[in-house]
Design a protein around this motif. Structure first.
Motif, short mmCIF file in Angstrom:
data_model
loop_
_atom_site.label_atom_id
_atom_site.label_comp_id
_atom_site.label_asym_id
_atom_site.label_seq_id
_atom_site.Cartn_x
_atom_site.Cartn_y
_atom_site.Cartn_z
N VAL A 18 0.70 -1.05 -0.14
CA VAL A 18 -0.06 0.08 -0.13
C VAL A 18 0.87 1.25 0.22
N LEU A 19 1.91 1.54 0.73
CA LEU A 19 2.48 2.56 0.88
C LEU A 19 3.41 2.88 -0.39
N PRO A 20 4.04 1.91 -1.21
CA PRO A 20 4.42 2.36 -2.45
C PRO A 20 3.46 2.80 -3.55
N LEU A 21 2.33 2.25 -3.33
CA LEU A 21 1.38 2.48 -4.31
C LEU A 21 0.70 4.07 -4.08
N LEU A 22 0.68 4.30 -2.66
CA LEU A 22 0.26 5.52 -2.21
C LEU A 22 1.10 6.56 -2.71
N LEU A 23 2.26 6.33 -2.47
CA LEU A 23 3.74 7.21 -2.92
C LEU A 23 3.62 7.57 -4.17
N GLY A 24 3.38 6.40 -4.87
CA GLY A 24 3.45 6.53 -6.64
C GLY A 24 2.42 7.46 -6.82
#
Length: 67
Positions: A18-24
């Motif tokens: 989730v974190l890399p997705l939201l950051l992206g």
């Protein structure tokens, strides 16, 4: 000998993804905004260069007033 269960729980996989997705998503939004701003600046720079200067003919009543 017992075989150890070494698989990772799905909750941890979702949490890690989730974190890399939201950051992206946030980074791409900022990149798109900066590109749009850059395009607008480019339009302002070349605004006067693309339009020719048009000679406006004098009207008859303007010539009479000036003479």
């Amino acid at each position: 000998m017992k075989q150890q269960d070494t698989w990772i729980a799905p909750e941890w996989l979702v949490s890690a993804g989730v974190l890399p997705l939201l950051l992206g998503v946030v980074v791409m939004g900022e990149v798109l905004q900066r590109l749009q701003d850059l395009g607008e600046v480019g339009e302002e720079v070349f605004r006067g260069d693309r339009l020719p200067v048009l000679p406006f003919p004098e009207h008859q009543h303007q010539r009479e007033k000036g003479e």
